[in-house]
Design an enzyme around this catalytic site. Structure first.
Site, PDB file in Angstrom:
ATOM      1  N   MET A 384      65.784  93.082   7.365  1.00  0.00           N
ATOM      2  CA  MET A 384      67.023  93.845   7.203  1.00  0.00           C
ATOM      3  C   MET A 384      66.689  95.329   7.266  1.00  0.00           C
ATOM      4  O   MET A 384      65.716  95.788   6.692  1.00  0.00           O
ATOM      5  CB  MET A 384      67.675  93.465   5.864  1.00  0.00           C
ATOM      6  CG  MET A 384      68.871  94.305   5.482  1.00  0.00           C
ATOM      7  SD  MET A 384      70.284  94.042   6.614  1.00  0.00           S
ATOM      8  CE  MET A 384      71.175  95.573   6.359  1.00  0.00           C
ATOM      9  N   GLU A 419      64.424  96.329  13.800  1.00  0.00           N
ATOM     10  CA  GLU A 419      64.863  96.988  12.556  1.00  0.00           C
ATOM     11  C   GLU A 419      64.741  98.510  12.659  1.00  0.00           C
ATOM     12  O   GLU A 419      65.596  99.234  12.161  1.00  0.00           O
ATOM     13  CB  GLU A 419      64.061  96.459  11.355  1.00  0.00           C
ATOM     14  CG  GLU A 419      64.092  94.945  11.166  1.00  0.00           C
ATOM     15  CD  GLU A 419      65.480  94.331  11.195  1.00  0.00           C
ATOM     16  OE1 GLU A 419      66.453  95.017  10.794  1.00  0.00           O
ATOM     17  OE2 GLU A 419      65.607  93.171  11.650  1.00  0.00           O
ATOM     18  N   HIS A 422      67.608  99.860  14.543  1.00  0.00           N
ATOM     19  CA  HIS A 422      68.825  99.978  13.724  1.00  0.00           C
ATOM     20  C   HIS A 422      68.916 101.320  13.003  1.00  0.00           C
ATOM     21  O   HIS A 422      70.006 101.702  12.568  1.00  0.00           O
ATOM     22  CB  HIS A 422      68.832  98.878  12.663  1.00  0.00           C
ATOM     23  CG  HIS A 422      69.443  97.589  13.115  1.00  0.00           C
ATOM     24  ND1 HIS A 422      70.653  97.529  13.753  1.00  0.00           N
ATOM     25  CD2 HIS A 422      69.022  96.303  12.976  1.00  0.00           C
ATOM     26  CE1 HIS A 422      70.943  96.252  13.997  1.00  0.00           C
ATOM     27  NE2 HIS A 422      69.969  95.497  13.549  1.00  0.00           N
ATOM     28  N   TYR A 507      74.158  89.210  19.129  1.00  0.00           N
ATOM     29  CA  TYR A 507      72.760  89.635  19.310  1.00  0.00           C
ATOM     30  C   TYR A 507      72.345  89.530  20.786  1.00  0.00           C
ATOM     31  O   TYR A 507      72.056  90.516  21.435  1.00  0.00           O
ATOM     32  CB  TYR A 507      71.825  88.759  18.473  1.00  0.00           C
ATOM     33  CG  TYR A 507      71.806  89.092  16.998  1.00  0.00           C
ATOM     34  CD1 TYR A 507      70.775  89.848  16.450  1.00  0.00           C
ATOM     35  CD2 TYR A 507      72.801  88.639  16.149  1.00  0.00           C
ATOM     36  CE1 TYR A 507      70.735  90.148  15.094  1.00  0.00           C
ATOM     37  CE2 TYR A 507      72.770  88.925  14.786  1.00  0.00           C
ATOM     38  CZ  TYR A 507      71.736  89.678  14.272  1.00  0.00           C
ATOM     39  OH  TYR A 507      71.704  89.962  12.929  1.00  0.00           O
TER      40      TYR A 507
HETATM   41 ZN   LIG Z   1      69.779  93.473  13.460  1.00  0.00          ZN
END
Ligand SMILES: [Zn+2]
Length: 1040
Positions: A384, A419, A422, A507
């Site tokens: 995450m 990640e 992001h 995704y």
């Molecule tokens: Zn993701």
């Protein structure tokens, strides 16, 4: 978050806490077999927690007694409420809607959390609670005397509203707004404060809330406890997972992605632990609780504006390593053992360069002063991207220091890349609401590829994308269902629907959208538009339309690339529409048509109506030369340049490099020309397009768009194919699990053997040379490594003498040196073949190696079990199963060995007989969950009327009798789970028998083809494939 796993059932906190009973009932409906046979798996009635403003034993830190509110006149701008419920609460209002009313905008949170975790009081049975306090500064935009914010499973001690605030100060001289009532709208997860006076538009107020809640175990949602072993001791840590909507289970908040605010976070924890959060530590002080215990108060710097779903914290006693990248510290935290063992070194070396790579690519520096990455021993989400505190499951971050298998390294690299990506797509620029979560997930996924390529420049970029993203989602996607990349916000009525958006479409299809866009815009234009998009919406939110607008601006500013219409029109046709088109070219006329792709097209004629079309970019190649891009923006168009002459050397292929998200079909002549070219000079067609041709052809034939012969014809040239990836694609299509182990393979096997042995020699020579001399040469190409295994497995399955010899050779070496002798990528196949070709001596060696393997090597050990099931000796397999179901403790307790034995060719019959003779013992050992799988074991061997009758007589009916005898045992479960109006267990048991018998009858296959069939006789080949398809269809029906 990281991409969803291929399997697994997502259990939300709400489901876990509220609906345990319902879940069991559902399970009964779904897995009737298991439930009927089963014990109650310890399911208790749900402990439904009804939060409210109550006094609790724990005092919120810094909490104050709430003054009795004084009544004031009702607000003028109150929503109109017609009726009230029995307890006086209004029945309808904004709390019935899934989105917050826009009356208040959160600006800042002062959040303090205090989980009661002691390092010396850890237990799997004790629950951990937390208390908290939050002051939220809000700006009022619409006059209201009713205040809504999110809260779920929290209990309140204090709820005050202060204000209006004087600009620039927050002090006690400001007024206090009376709170008349606090109540909760459970369905929509709101806390509602009825105020005694109206909040004024333009003014700022402060909400003071004191609360407490439960730290979860076993589910990584909200605040959760992770118990694990480090340095030989039980340890515990607390971490958080707020995405998508779990922040509201940790603190009351405005829990929507567009409601960004700044956060001052304070964590109170045991002095033996370290506390981490999004920002660097600001200071520490001590606090003594009412019992005289000493606690540490760690405060953190103020975050930038960010959504609640990115708030993160961790409390642990991990060790860490650190590095500085462009002046900013990156720390990776993990178990002390893992740090000492060097398990985070690979991640540590990779993370900094990934940040730098993306900073340079987007021309925007990483926003925060530091990055912490923490490897959680048990984390459901893989990883995450919390801003500044990234959480990973250990398996996605840690590597053995000597791990050389590129595939594992590439996987870790991809998760880190995703990640870190992001930090720009999601954290810096966030989608306005979850309906466009693909703006986070699709773009972060797309840039994984660029990063992997940066680290492994030798990897074949297009092929990696094909195998990692395109292949899987194209297999899943079709037009019978409307699962789209972007969804209409109006479609969402329940919070639970948000989690369903984290799927392969947001995704993988999202990544495919980005790649297709990049292909027709060009790399430079694509990146510069993204730079402008990120720059414009930094610390803010964006819609899909905003992204399209920035691409449009980039297009409008130049004169080289021209599009048939706006970027928005083109891309909306892909992101708002489920499925994808099949593009069909008639090479005689140059007519190109598009139609939606349907599974089993002609079997669902009523479904074949679809009014919409896609605006399709078609890159194509003619006679080895790439051609200018053309656009298909209607259902049918003529492209005269795509007509082919009679010349043998004329051929063309559409969807060059496979950048378009669609499949391609040709008329008979078009396929024939491609065939001729493959047989003449396959390398004139790029590898990715050879893969595409075979992949499209097999899928189109499976779904009735073309005949199977067309796909098979494309494989005739394979003797000339030296690209292992292409072989891999052919073999996974031609020789699936059914062909390998199904009873119906007897007719197919000799045909395939004859057909493939003629062609496989050349690729086998390449493969065997690598295996014998230099598997390491493949280290930089993990796709090829995987393909080697498939070629090796197939060559031996076909009985290729050299392959069998090599297997024996490898097994002998392995027996001499079990630690290193077999290169990892082929270990599974080599061990299996070694056992299949060997005697009891080889089997006993493997068995004792397995039982002596240390616990640490559990993962490695579990890989050996399938090899033990490869024996061709029925008595060895029988002995193995007998050992496993009787020995205690059972060293094989994590694997259902009977199922594993039944997966092999010989084993399926041995396993069936073993089950018939030892049903009660097997039942005791494996319990109810395995029944479904074991019935499958029996079913696989049944294909004729006689066998069905035999099964009914000898096993199934007595089996049902057995079941009935055990009905008392099931009674508690049955009563608990019984759907209303259902009959007693006796009739249910017989219904089970009827269903199972019916299912077995379904398994009867069509008559086998004549024995003297030859592969050249394509009608026979076709019949066999149709029989396979037929069987597959029936099986699917039965499973459904
Ligand atoms: Zn993701």
């Amino acid at each position: 978050m990281s991409p969803p796993c291929g399997s697994g059932i997502y259990v939300s906190r709400g489901v876990a806490l509220l609906s345990a009973g319902l879940t069991v009932a559902l399970l009964l409906a779904l897995v009737a077999l298991a439930a009927l046979y089963g014990n109650c798996a310890g399911v208790q009635p749900s402990e439904q927690h009804i939060p409210g403003v109550t006094d609790t034993a724990s005092t919120p830190p810094g909490g104050q007694e709430q003054a009795r509110p004084t009544g004031t006149p009702e607000a003028a701008h109150e929503p109109v409420v017609a009726t009230t419920s029995q307890d006086g609460r209004p029945l309808s209002g904004p709390w019935n809607h899934s989105r917050l009313p826009p009356w208040l905008v959160p600006l800042h949170y002062d959040l303090e959390l205090w989980p009661r975790l002691w390092p010396n009081n850890l237990s799997y049975t004790e629950s951990v609670t937390f208390t908290g306090r939050v002051n939220i500064t809000v700006r009022c935009t619409v006059a209201t005397s009713r205040l809504l914010l999110h809260s779920f499973f929290l209990t309140y001690k204090q709820a005050e509203v202060w204000g209006p605030l004087t600009l620039g100060t927050r002090n006690a001289t400001v007024g206090r707004v009376p709170v008349d009532n606090v109540w909760f709208a459970q369905d929509t997860q709101y806390m509602v404060l009825d105020l005694g006076q109206v909040l004024q538009p333009g003014s700022r107020y402060e909400l003071h809330l004191g609360f407490s809640g439960q730290v979860l175990q076993y589910i990584s949602e909200g605040l959760f406890l992770d118990l694990y072993t480090d340095q030989g001791q039980l340890r515990g840590l607390i971490a958080s997972q707020m995405e998508a909507t779990f922040a509201r289970t940790v603190f009351p908040c405005f829990d929507e992605p567009a409601l960004k605010a700044t956060f001052n976070i304070t964590i109170i924890h045991h002095p033996g632990y370290t506390a981490l959060s999004n920002m660097p530590q600001l200071g520490q002080s001590e606090r003594i609780d009412v019992n005289g215990s000493r606690w540490m108060v760690t405060t953190f710097y103020t975050t930038p504006r960010m959504p609640t779903y990115l708030v993160a914290l961790a409390i642990c006693d991990f060790d860490h390593v650190s590095r500085t990248e462009r002046g900013k510290e990156i720390r990776i935290w993990a178990r002390k053992d893992a740090i000492a063992n060097g398990n985070v070194d690979f991640a540590m070396n990779a993370t900094g360069p990934i940040f730098s790579f993306l900073e340079d690519l987007f021309n925007i520096s990483y926003s925060l002063p530091k990055t912490d990455i923490i490897a959680l021993p048990h984390f459901d989400n893989r990883a995450m991207e919390n801003w500044g505190l990234l959480t990973f499951d250990e398996s996605s971050l840690l590597l053995e220091p000597d791990e050389e298998l590129t595939e594992k390294r590439a996987r870790v690299l991809a998760v880190i890349a995703h990640e870190v990506g992001h930090q720009w797509f999601g954290n810096l620029v966030t989608m306005s609401w979850w309906n466009n979560v693909w703006l986070n997930e699709g773009l972060a996924s797309y840039f994984e590829l660029g990063i992997i390529n940066y680290f492994y420049p030798k990897l074949q970029r297009n092929e990696i994308f094909f195998f990692n993203f395109l292949h899987g989602v194209l297999r899943e996607d079709h037009s019978q269902e409307s699962r789209t990349v972007s969804t209409n916000v109006e479609n969402f009525t329940e919070t639970n629907e948000i989690k369903e958006l984290f799927n392969i479409y947001t995704y993988h299809k999202g990544a495919c959208m980005a790649r297709m866009l990049c292909s027709f815009l060009s790399q430079n234009l694509f990146i510069s538009a993204l730079q402008s998009y990120l720059d414009t919406f930094s610390y803010s939110n964006a819609e899909q339309g905003d992204l399209w607008r920035h691409f449009q601006m980039a297009i409008d500013e130049q004169n080289i690339i021209h599009l048939p219409t706006t970027v928005k029109s083109i891309m909306d046709s892909w992101t708002y529409q489920g499925g994808f088109p099949v593009i069909t070219l008639n090479v005689s006329t140059g007519v190109v048509k598009q139609e939606p792709f349907y599974l089993e097209k002609t079997k669902n004629p009523t479904l074949v109506s679809h009014n919409n079309t896609w605006i399709v970019p078609i890159f194509w190649m003619k006679n080895g030369t790439t051609q200018p891009l053309v656009w298909l923006d209607r259902s049918s168009m003529v492209f005269p340049e795509m007509q082919l002459s009679d010349s043998d050397s004329d051929w063309l292929t559409l969807n060059f490099n496979m950048t378009g998200y669609y499949r391609v079909n040709y008329d008979e002549l078009g396929w024939k020309k491609l065939n001729q070219q493959l047989e003449k000079d396959p390398k004139a067609i790029p590898v990715i397009n050879r893969l595409q041709l075979l992949n499209d052809a097999f899928v189109l034939s499976e779904n009735n768009y073309i005949e199977i012969e067309t796909a098979l014809d494309l494989t005739k040239y394979l003797a000339e194919e030296d690209e292992i990836l292409v072989w891999f694609e052919v073999l996974v299509n031609l020789i699936n699990r059914d062909v390998i182990s199904d009873v119906n393979n007897y007719a197919i096997y000799p045909l395939l053997k004859k057909y493939l042995l003629k062609r496989i020699n050349s690729i086998w020579n390449t493969c065997s040379t690598l295996i014998r001399k230099n598997v390491a040469a493949l280290q930089d190409n993990y796709l090829a490594l995987l393909s080697v295994e498939k070629v090796f497995e197939t060559a031996c399955w076909l009985g290729l003498e050299d392959c069998l010899q090599l297997s024996k050779e490898l097994f002998r070496k392995w027996m001499a040196d079990p630690e290193t002798a077999i290169p990892h990528p082929i270990q599974r196949v080599a061990l299996c073949n070694g056992i299949a070709l060997g005697s009891v001596k080889e089997w006993d060696f493997l068995f004792s190696f397995y039982v002596n393997i240390t616990k640490k090597e559990e993962e490695r050990g579990s890989r050996l079990i399938p090899a033990m099931c490869c024996s061709k000796e029925p008595w060895i397999l029988n002995r193995f199963m007998a050992y496993v179901v009787t020995v205690n403790p059972n060293p094989f307790n994590k694997t259902n060995v009977i199922e594993a034995v039944a997966a092999s060719e010989v084993g399926q019959y041995v396993a069936k007989d073993f089950l018939l003779n030892n049903w009660a013992t097997v039942w005791e050992r494996y319990g109810p969950e395995s029944v479904d799988a074991l019935v499958w074991v029996i079913g696989r061997t049944v294909s004729t009327d006689l066998q069905v009758m035999e099964c009914l007589q000898h096993w199934l009916l007595p089996g049902c009798y057995f079941l009935r005898r055990h009905h008392k045992r099931m009674n508690g479960c049955r009563i608990y789970n019984k759907p209303s109006g259902s009959e007693g267990d006796e009739s249910s048991a017989w219904m089970l028998c009827a269903v199972t018998c019916g299912w077995m009858l379904f398994r009867q296959s069509p008559p086998p083809p004549r024995e003297n069939s030859d592969v050249k006789d394509s009608s026979t080949f076709r019949l066999i494939f149709r029989a396979q398809e037929n069987l597959q269809m029936k099986r699917t029906d039965c499973q459904a």
